[in-house]
Design a protein around this motif. Structure first.
Motif, PDB file in Angstrom:
ATOM      1  N   GLY A   1     -22.748  39.393  -4.461  1.00  0.00           N
ATOM      2  CA  GLY A   1     -23.851  38.886  -3.660  1.00  0.00           C
ATOM      3  C   GLY A   1     -24.561  40.033  -2.969  1.00  0.00           C
ATOM      4  O   GLY A   1     -24.771  41.096  -3.551  1.00  0.00           O
ATOM      5  N   PRO A   2     -24.910  39.882  -1.690  1.00  0.00           N
ATOM      6  CA  PRO A   2     -25.657  40.908  -0.965  1.00  0.00           C
ATOM      7  C   PRO A   2     -24.751  41.911  -0.254  1.00  0.00           C
ATOM      8  O   PRO A   2     -25.111  42.449   0.793  1.00  0.00           O
ATOM      9  CB  PRO A   2     -26.450  40.077   0.042  1.00  0.00           C
ATOM     10  CG  PRO A   2     -25.513  38.961   0.381  1.00  0.00           C
ATOM     11  CD  PRO A   2     -24.784  38.637  -0.899  1.00  0.00           C
TER      12      PRO A   2
ATOM     13  N   TYR B   1     -25.369  34.669   9.128  1.00  0.00           N
ATOM     14  CA  TYR B   1     -23.928  34.794   8.891  1.00  0.00           C
ATOM     15  C   TYR B   1     -23.318  35.715   9.944  1.00  0.00           C
ATOM     16  O   TYR B   1     -23.602  36.912   9.974  1.00  0.00           O
ATOM     17  CB  TYR B   1     -23.646  35.341   7.487  1.00  0.00           C
ATOM     18  CG  TYR B   1     -22.171  35.573   7.219  1.00  0.00           C
ATOM     19  CD1 TYR B   1     -21.296  34.501   7.046  1.00  0.00           C
ATOM     20  CD2 TYR B   1     -21.652  36.856   7.152  1.00  0.00           C
ATOM     21  CE1 TYR B   1     -19.952  34.701   6.812  1.00  0.00           C
ATOM     22  CE2 TYR B   1     -20.314  37.077   6.905  1.00  0.00           C
ATOM     23  CZ  TYR B   1     -19.470  35.994   6.743  1.00  0.00           C
ATOM     24  OH  TYR B   1     -18.128  36.206   6.506  1.00  0.00           O
TER      25      TYR B   1
ATOM     26  N   ASP C   1     -26.151  38.655  13.490  1.00  0.00           N
ATOM     27  CA  ASP C   1     -25.806  38.712  12.068  1.00  0.00           C
ATOM     28  C   ASP C   1     -24.824  39.860  11.814  1.00  0.00           C
ATOM     29  O   ASP C   1     -24.994  40.964  12.336  1.00  0.00           O
ATOM     30  CB  ASP C   1     -27.061  38.931  11.214  1.00  0.00           C
ATOM     31  CG  ASP C   1     -28.012  37.752  11.279  1.00  0.00           C
ATOM     32  OD1 ASP C   1     -27.548  36.640  11.587  1.00  0.00           O
ATOM     33  OD2 ASP C   1     -29.216  37.945  11.016  1.00  0.00           O
TER      34      ASP C   1
ATOM     35  N   GLY D   1     -23.385  45.080   4.217  1.00  0.00           N
ATOM     36  CA  GLY D   1     -24.520  44.426   3.601  1.00  0.00           C
ATOM     37  C   GLY D   1     -25.445  45.412   2.937  1.00  0.00           C
ATOM     38  O   GLY D   1     -25.697  46.504   3.470  1.00  0.00           O
TER      39      GLY D   1
ATOM     40  N   HIS E   1     -18.663  35.948   3.090  1.00  0.00           N
ATOM     41  CA  HIS E   1     -20.122  35.947   3.225  1.00  0.00           C
ATOM     42  C   HIS E   1     -20.747  35.168   2.068  1.00  0.00           C
ATOM     43  O   HIS E   1     -20.132  35.001   1.004  1.00  0.00           O
ATOM     44  CB  HIS E   1     -20.652  37.380   3.249  1.00  0.00           C
ATOM     45  CG  HIS E   1     -20.337  38.148   1.997  1.00  0.00           C
ATOM     46  ND1 HIS E   1     -21.080  38.029   0.840  1.00  0.00           N
ATOM     47  CD2 HIS E   1     -19.349  39.040   1.727  1.00  0.00           C
ATOM     48  CE1 HIS E   1     -20.573  38.813  -0.092  1.00  0.00           C
ATOM     49  NE2 HIS E   1     -19.526  39.444   0.420  1.00  0.00           N
ATOM     50  N   PRO E   2     -21.979  34.673   2.237  1.00  0.00           N
ATOM     51  CA  PRO E   2     -22.648  33.977   1.130  1.00  0.00           C
ATOM     52  C   PRO E   2     -22.710  34.857  -0.115  1.00  0.00           C
ATOM     53  O   PRO E   2     -23.073  36.034  -0.041  1.00  0.00           O
ATOM     54  CB  PRO E   2     -24.056  33.707   1.684  1.00  0.00           C
ATOM     55  CG  PRO E   2     -23.845  33.624   3.165  1.00  0.00           C
ATOM     56  CD  PRO E   2     -22.789  34.650   3.477  1.00  0.00           C
TER      57      PRO E   2
ATOM     58  N   ALA F   1     -29.109  41.111  -3.486  1.00  0.00           N
ATOM     59  CA  ALA F   1     -28.210  40.138  -4.110  1.00  0.00           C
ATOM     60  C   ALA F   1     -27.990  40.518  -5.560  1.00  0.00           C
ATOM     61  O   ALA F   1     -28.935  40.710  -6.323  1.00  0.00           O
ATOM     62  CB  ALA F   1     -28.797  38.735  -4.021  1.00  0.00           C
TER      63      ALA F   1
ATOM     64  N   ALA G   1     -25.938  38.376   5.484  1.00  0.00           N
ATOM     65  CA  ALA G   1     -26.807  37.233   5.201  1.00  0.00           C
ATOM     66  C   ALA G   1     -27.414  36.785   6.523  1.00  0.00           C
ATOM     67  O   ALA G   1     -26.777  36.883   7.573  1.00  0.00           O
ATOM     68  CB  ALA G   1     -26.046  36.082   4.556  1.00  0.00           C
ATOM     69  N   SER G   2     -28.623  36.293   6.473  1.00  0.00           N
ATOM     70  CA  SER G   2     -29.268  35.794   7.682  1.00  0.00           C
ATOM     71  C   SER G   2     -28.481  34.612   8.237  1.00  0.00           C
ATOM     72  O   SER G   2     -28.187  33.655   7.528  1.00  0.00           O
ATOM     73  CB  SER G   2     -30.701  35.366   7.369  1.00  0.00           C
ATOM     74  OG  SER G   2     -31.329  34.839   8.510  1.00  0.00           O
TER      75      SER G   2
END
Length: 244
Positions: free
Chosen positions: A211-212, A88, A146, A235, A173-174, A239, A85-86
């Motif tokens: 998520g991503p 993170y 990141d 990553g 992570h988000p 998403a 995530a940007s």
């Protein structure tokens, strides 16, 4: 080289480099087996580079990933690892993981992915636990900080290895679901064990998507020793809802 192909090559190189440096870091304990070893030339010393076979495919489409545990020749190579995530960094998570498992992480080091590659360097850090368990953690960041990926390895017979791998898969992570990731890992481990016993060779699990990010479990042989496990979280840039 087209931009998409360059990004894919860069991502695979990063994963291979992370594994090579992790292996070097833990050379006095249990050597790590890489998440990826596509046709790249990491800048780590030759003696530290993993010796697993080159991949047979360079697919970057995660939809091609098998839905059951599979040997290396069935797993798409060239998958892309992009920031989880940007903004993170994962530092708080990694600090907790290292503290919980008495792992001394080395300071971040800026390293080139591959000699002659146009892709930029990355930050890398790795560490191994004290004592005989040989629990290892490695992380890769972009130059902007990141987090791209986290790799954890443990011998199969290490005490509390299941809890260690659950902790690793539970990255925050988000879009993450740590409880879902732990439940997936608990259910996936027997399936990977069965496939490994049948194949007698390296086996990767299906992907867990949250998520991503994507996660897989690997079981692989160590000469003259019990097999080892590897959890790799990376990553995807896509998403998604939780899948397994």
């Amino acid at each position: 080289m087209p931009p998409s192909r360059s990004r894919a090559a860069h991502a695979v190189s990063v994963a291979a480099l992370s594994a090579a440096l992790l292996s070097a870091c833990s050379s006095s304990h249990t050597p790590a087996t890489p998440p990826e070893t596509a046709r790249v030339a990491p800048t780590a010393p030759a003696s530290a580079r993993p010796s697993t076979p080159s991949p047979l495919t360079t697919s970057t489409d995660l939809s091609d990933w098998p839905s059951n545990p599979a040997t290396r020749d069935k797993i798409p190579q060239g998958r892309r690892a992009v920031p989880l995530a940007s903004g993170y960094t994962g530092r708080a998570f990694l600090d907790r993981l290292a503290k919980s498992w008495h792992i001394a992480m080395r300071p971040r080091e800026k390293v080139d992915v591959r000699a002659g590659d146009a892709a930029p360097p990355v930050w890398h850090s790795a560490g191994t636990s004290a004592g005989s368990s040989a629990l290892t953690v490695a992380a890769v960041w972009t130059l902007s900080g990141d987090l791209d990926s986290v790799t954890c390895t443990t011998p199969k017979n290490a005490p509390e290895r299941a809890r260690f791998l659950r902790d690793c898969a539970g990255i925050d992570h988000p879009g993450a679901d740590p409880k879902g990731a732990a439940a997936w890992l608990d259910g996936m481990t027997p399936r990977v064990d069965t496939a490994y016993e049948k194949a007698g060779a390296l086996v990767d699990s299906p992907l867990y998507r949250s998520g991503p990010a994507a996660t897989y479990l690997r079981e692989y042989p160590l000469p003259g020793r019990e097999p080892a496990y590897l959890v790799y979280v990376f990553g995807t840039g896509e998403a998604t809802g939780d899948t397994h």
